[in-house]
Design a protein around this motif. Structure first.
Motif, mmCIF file in Angstrom:
data_model
loop_
_atom_site.group_PDB
_atom_site.id
_atom_site.type_symbol
_atom_site.label_atom_id
_atom_site.label_comp_id
_atom_site.label_asym_id
_atom_site.label_seq_id
_atom_site.Cartn_x
_atom_site.Cartn_y
_atom_site.Cartn_z
ATOM 1 N N MET A 103 3.619 0.349 4.190
ATOM 2 C CA MET A 103 2.956 1.870 4.171
ATOM 3 C C MET A 103 1.283 1.026 4.656
ATOM 4 S SD MET A 103 4.982 3.970 3.765
ATOM 5 C CE MET A 103 3.974 5.243 3.644
ATOM 6 N N THR A 104 0.948 2.714 5.364
ATOM 7 C CA THR A 104 -0.847 1.964 5.493
ATOM 8 C C THR A 104 -1.221 3.502 5.516
ATOM 9 O OG1 THR A 104 -2.541 1.605 6.750
ATOM 10 C CG2 THR A 104 0.176 2.363 8.039
ATOM 11 N N ARG A 105 -2.420 3.500 5.989
ATOM 12 C CA ARG A 105 -3.393 5.349 6.165
ATOM 13 C C ARG A 105 -4.419 5.016 7.234
ATOM 14 N NH1 ARG A 105 -6.556 4.474 1.250
ATOM 15 N NH2 ARG A 105 -5.012 4.690 0.030
ATOM 16 N N ALA A 106 -3.928 6.403 7.796
ATOM 17 C CA ALA A 106 -5.023 6.882 8.855
ATOM 18 C C ALA A 106 -5.360 8.569 8.529
ATOM 19 C CB ALA A 106 -4.505 6.732 9.887
ATOM 20 N N GLY A 107 -6.619 8.637 8.923
ATOM 21 C CA GLY A 107 -7.109 10.181 8.294
ATOM 22 C C GLY A 107 -6.640 10.593 7.928
ATOM 23 N N GLY A 108 -6.558 9.953 5.884
ATOM 24 C CA GLY A 108 -6.331 9.852 4.582
ATOM 25 C C GLY A 108 -4.790 10.367 4.898
ATOM 26 N N VAL A 109 -3.899 10.111 5.074
ATOM 27 C CA VAL A 109 -2.741 9.845 5.021
ATOM 28 C C VAL A 109 -1.974 8.594 5.182
ATOM 29 C CG1 VAL A 109 -0.694 10.920 6.020
ATOM 30 C CG2 VAL A 109 -2.652 12.305 5.860
ATOM 31 N N ASP A 110 -1.199 8.682 3.914
ATOM 32 C CA ASP A 110 -0.475 7.566 3.603
ATOM 33 C C ASP A 110 0.790 7.887 4.606
ATOM 34 O OD1 ASP A 110 -2.357 6.140 1.754
ATOM 35 O OD2 ASP A 110 -0.677 7.323 0.351
ATOM 36 N N LEU A 111 1.041 6.644 5.193
ATOM 37 C CA LEU A 111 2.244 6.365 6.487
ATOM 38 C C LEU A 111 2.976 5.636 6.501
ATOM 39 C CD1 LEU A 111 1.076 7.532 9.686
ATOM 40 C CD2 LEU A 111 -0.091 7.044 7.657
ATOM 41 N N PRO A 112 4.113 4.758 6.949
ATOM 42 C CA PRO A 112 4.442 3.730 7.501
ATOM 43 C C PRO A 112 4.190 3.366 8.525
ATOM 44 C CG PRO A 112 6.560 5.079 6.857
ATOM 45 C CD PRO A 112 4.799 6.250 7.199
ATOM 46 N N GLY A 113 3.516 2.129 8.478
ATOM 47 C CA GLY A 113 3.146 1.112 9.542
ATOM 48 C C GLY A 113 3.848 2.087 10.964
ATOM 49 N N GLU A 114 4.734 1.469 10.910
ATOM 50 C CA GLU A 114 5.581 1.788 12.494
ATOM 51 C C GLU A 114 5.015 3.522 12.731
ATOM 52 O OE1 GLU A 114 10.126 2.411 12.803
ATOM 53 O OE2 GLU A 114 10.006 3.246 11.187
#
Length: 199
Positions: A103-114
């Protein structure tokens, strides 16, 4: 979204070339993004470059927590030198196969790396088109990044509420099924592939 890693370097270099082709006289011009002038679009590219660089590195913090829905982005001094560096660092971060796992995060949203990697490809492809159209530059995105962006946007188009313009994308713009893949991708992002600057 993807069963393999994707080298974002070719698309990052294409966007860098477009950035370097922007003149000072074009910074206040309009873009296909209704709220953005060229300088806002460049500011957005700088912000997403940092966010997705750090998302790939799994270096979570201010850059990955900031929502893109806040204040209009803008340029900082030294952007002509800094933005190409950030885009290169983004591509380098996603060359590590570990960026695409967990998992990671971008734009304040947690989401899978892929998924984050696919979003990064989409951002680079679509905003590359935005910048090219706004500044009258030729644009041929990296084929692999374009395919990843199209796959991501095709899935996003099926999300509930998309036709109402809710979420980060506007309503899908219908494009003929035999149109070039770039036009179909742009339409899925909520943009008119025929957009041209107002004169």
């Amino acid at each position: 979204m993807t069963d393999r890693t994707l080298d974002l370097g070719p698309q990052a270099r294409i966007v860098t070339r477009l950035v370097q082709g922007v003149t000072d006289a074009q910074l206040a011009d309009g873009t296909p993004c209704p709220r953005y002038a060229v300088h806002h679009l460049l500011g957005h590219l700088a912000g997403l470059g940092l966010a997705f660089r750090d998302a790939g590195r799994k270096d979570l913090g201010v850059t990955t927590d900031t929502s893109p829905d806040g204040a209009l982005p803008d340029l900082r001094p030294g952007w002509r030198e800094d933005l190409p560096v950030v885009l290169g660092e983004l591509a380098e971060a996603w060359r590590d196969p570990r960026a695409w796992t967990g998992m990671t995060r971008a734009g304040g949203v947690d989401l899978p790396g892929e998924v984050a990697g696919a979003v990064a490809a989409d951002e680079l492809v679509v905003h590359g088109w935005d910048l090219a159209r706004a500044t009258g530059q030729d644009y041929a995105p990296d084929p692999a990044a374009l395919e990843a962006a199209h796959t991501f946007l095709l899935a996003a188009a099926a999300e509930p509420g998309r036709d109402s313009g809710e979420g980060i994308f506007g309503p899908v713009v219908p494009v003929p099924s035999d149109a070039p893949l770039l036009d179909r991708t742009v339409g899925l992002s909520g943009r008119d592939p025929g957009w041209t600057p107002k004169v």
